[in-house]
Scaffold this active site. Structure first.
Site, short mmCIF file in Angstrom:
data_model
loop_
_atom_site.label_atom_id
_atom_site.label_comp_id
_atom_site.label_asym_id
_atom_site.label_seq_id
_atom_site.Cartn_x
_atom_site.Cartn_y
_atom_site.Cartn_z
N GLU A 1 3.26 8.19 6.84
CA GLU A 1 3.35 7.49 5.60
C GLU A 1 3.98 9.02 4.95
O GLU A 1 3.26 9.48 4.05
CB GLU A 1 1.93 7.50 5.11
CG GLU A 1 1.49 6.21 5.65
CD GLU A 1 0.01 5.66 5.13
OE1 GLU A 1 -0.23 6.10 4.22
OE2 GLU A 1 -0.59 4.88 5.92
N GLU B 1 -8.05 5.00 8.74
CA GLU B 1 -9.08 5.86 7.98
C GLU B 1 -10.47 5.78 8.03
O GLU B 1 -11.26 5.63 7.23
CB GLU B 1 -8.74 5.73 6.26
CG GLU B 1 -7.13 5.89 6.06
CD GLU B 1 -6.77 5.79 4.76
OE1 GLU B 1 -7.62 5.59 3.91
OE2 GLU B 1 -5.42 5.81 4.31
O1 G3I Z 1 -1.14 -6.90 -6.41
C1 G3I Z 1 -2.00 -6.61 -7.41
C2 G3I Z 1 -1.76 -7.23 -8.79
O2 G3I Z 1 -1.70 -8.61 -8.76
C3 G3I Z 1 -2.43 -6.50 -9.84
O3 G3I Z 1 -1.83 -6.92 -11.05
C4 G3I Z 1 -2.15 -4.90 -9.82
C5 G3I Z 1 -2.97 -4.37 -11.04
O4 G3I Z 1 -4.26 -4.30 -10.88
O5 G3I Z 1 -2.88 -4.47 -8.63
C6 G3I Z 1 -2.06 -4.97 -7.44
O6 G3I Z 1 -2.73 -4.51 -6.35
C7 G3I Z 1 -2.14 -3.20 -6.16
C8 G3I Z 1 -1.52 -2.95 -4.79
O7 G3I Z 1 -1.37 -1.68 -4.61
C9 G3I Z 1 -0.30 -3.82 -4.81
O8 G3I Z 1 0.54 -3.36 -5.75
C10 G3I Z 1 -3.79 -2.24 -6.04
O9 G3I Z 1 -4.39 -2.43 -7.15
C11 G3I Z 1 -3.49 -1.13 -5.69
O10 G3I Z 1 -4.65 -0.19 -5.44
C12 G3I Z 1 -2.52 -0.80 -4.32
O11 G3I Z 1 -2.19 0.49 -4.06
C13 G3I Z 1 -1.89 0.84 -2.92
C14 G3I Z 1 -2.97 1.71 -2.05
O12 G3I Z 1 -2.63 1.91 -0.65
C15 G3I Z 1 -4.25 0.65 -2.01
O13 G3I Z 1 -5.15 2.05 -1.67
C16 G3I Z 1 -0.58 1.63 -2.69
O14 G3I Z 1 0.64 0.59 -3.34
C17 G3I Z 1 -0.12 1.91 -1.31
O15 G3I Z 1 0.93 2.58 -1.57
C18 G3I Z 1 -1.36 2.56 -0.69
O16 G3I Z 1 -0.86 2.76 0.54
C19 G3I Z 1 -2.28 3.57 1.44
C20 G3I Z 1 -1.96 3.18 2.90
O17 G3I Z 1 -2.05 1.74 3.03
C21 G3I Z 1 -2.99 3.70 3.60
N1 G3I Z 1 -2.77 5.33 3.54
C22 G3I Z 1 -2.92 5.70 2.08
C23 G3I Z 1 -1.68 5.07 1.31
C24 G3I Z 1 -1.92 5.58 -0.10
O18 G3I Z 1 -3.10 5.05 -0.82
#
Ligand code: G3I
Length: 405
Positions: A289, A179
């Site tokens: 994805e 991205e």
């Molecule tokens: O691990 C922490 C945890 O310790 C904490 O308690 C919790 C609440 O704050 O957050 C957890 O981290 C989260 C992480 O996912 C793991 O669960 C992040 O806040 C959260 O932002 C993150 O979201 C991920 C997102 O990417 C980040 O931008 C999604 O699961 C994931 O599906 C998503 O995947 C992305 C691809 O990598 C790139 N393309 C877009 C796609 C969707 O956004």
């Protein structure tokens, strides 16, 4: 050249790695990687033996994004039955795996790789350079001020050599850069103004990341990964980036089209146009994805409304028969075109396993993404129902719009 010697080498060149891979698989199948429960996917017994990977074995691998919960719970049986490729949803991203300069968190990433090797499932690495879930320390000098371009690129190289080097021979393809293209309708802005872009004062970090990844693992297939790659404006920006990389002989094998799609986006023509443009550069395509949300677009503020005014979210209709029918049609359209382009497409990966959990499930309080919300987040979840398996991990009718062809 003495071909008999060459052939013998060629044979040994193929046979030895295959033997090593099988031995590795046996060694790495520790009890924790055995699938959980006697989950039997599918509601029609006559199809219960075949999974998506079997329906598509003469087309391309069918993959799924995984996390610790999906590997060590009832999802695991569905993953092994239906898919032959996995992508770590979060555990190989820069921030989670490399939280500080001298600390690498290998546990979860190794667990995913071991699971995949154990079940002889291909592995896509995701990702080596991104503006989100970044390793924030990489951008700061000892004085807390932004680092120089030279130091940032050295840190990027060390990161890529360490991570891609660790999984050399196990991870067959990497989302090297994720991205990096600007998302706006401003056709003069090609690149996202990320920390990477700003500190490097331009897009040099993109070429550098690909060159580092190729040095770290010359056998790995290297992809540029992005979303909305079918939207006309962004499609042209991605094309310009890819053409520059190809013209500069940067080691890139293809583009990852994330395919976070909606019931009516992309159109068949937009999808074909994106595929035709990218493949005209000699690049391969992976849909990396895939999900198709049933979430209706949010209502836009009425003209004249105070700037920044937010509208109450559209009512959440749930998974109605009408929305299901549209999702079935969109999945059918997509896979009809995927099969037509099979000589260019080298993988199709779904993002998350079932409707039980999707990053798209919106929660109250503005947080989005099932994983984004912490345990105490108000759980007014607005589900997206974007995948082929329902909340009970059973095949939805949409599954058969993909499998029956
Ligand atoms: O691990 C922490 C945890 O310790 C904490 O308690 C919790 C609440 O704050 O957050 C957890 O981290 C989260 C992480 O996912 C793991 O669960 C992040 O806040 C959260 O932002 C993150 O979201 C991920 C997102 O990417 C980040 O931008 C999604 O699961 C994931 O599906 C998503 O995947 C992305 C691809 O990598 C790139 N393309 C877009 C796609 C969707 O956004």
């Amino acid at each position: 050249m003495n071909f008999s010697i060459v052939n013998k080498k060629a044979d040994r060149g193929f046979v030895l790695p295959a033997i090593a891979f099988i031995i590795l698989s046996l060694v790495q199948c520790t009890p924790k990687h055995q699938v959980v429960s006697s989950f039997q996917a599918g509601t029609t017994a006559d199809n219960s033996k075949k999974g998506l990977k079997d329906y598509y074995k003469s087309y391309f691998p069918i993959g799924v994004a995984v996390n610790m919960a999906s590997l060590h719970g009832p999802d695991s049986a569905l993953i092994v039955k239906e898919f032959n490729s996995v992508t770590p949803e979060n555990d190989m991203k820069m921030g989670p795996i490399h939280p500080s300069e001298d600390v690498y968190n290998w546990k979860n990433a190794d667990d995913i790789v071991d699971f995949a090797v154990c079940h002889r499932i291909k592995i896509r690495g995701h990702n080596l350079c991104w503006h989100n879930q970044e390793a924030a320390w990489m951008f700061k000098g000892v004085d807390g001020k932004p680092v120089t371009k030279e130091l940032l690129l050295k840190r990027l190289k060390d990161h890529i050599f360490t991570v891609a080097g660790r999984y050399k021979g196990k991870i067959y393809a990497w989302d090297v850069v994720n991205e990096a293209v600007d998302d706006s309708d401003d056709t003069t802005q090609i690149y996202r103004k990320s920390n990477w872009y700003n500190i490097c004062d331009g897009p040099d970090f993109i070429e550098a990341a690909f060159r580092y990844a190729h040095e770290a693992d010359p056998q790995a297939k290297l992809y540029y990964n992005d979303y909305n790659s079918e939207h006309p404006v962004k499609r042209e920006k991605i094309y310009k980036l890819l053409k520059k990389l190809v013209d500069d002989h940067v080691p890139i094998d293809g583009v990852g089209m994330q395919a976070h799609w909606k019931l009516n986006e992309p159109s068949p023509n937009e999808l074909r146009k994106a595929l035709d443009e990218v493949t005209s550069l000699g690049l391969k395509v992976q849909f990396t994805e895939l999900d198709i949300t049933i979430r209706l677009p949010q209502p836009k503020p009425a003209p004249g409304a105070t700037p920044g005014a937010t509208m109450p979210p559209a009512p959440d209709p749930g998974y109605t028969p009408e929305l299901e029918a549209k999702q079935i049609a969109q999945y059918k359209m997509a896979f009809d075109i995927f099969r037509q382009y099979k000589k260019f497409i080298t993988s199709v990966t779904f993002w998350n396993v079932s409707d039980r959990y999707s990053w798209l499930d919106q929660r109250g309080g503005g947080l989005t993404g099932g994983a984004a919300a912490g345990a105490n987040t108000p759980r007014t979840v607005r589900k997206a129902y974007p995948l082929l398996f329902d909340e009970n991990r059973e095949r939805k009718n949409a599954y058969w719009s993909v499998a029956n062809f």
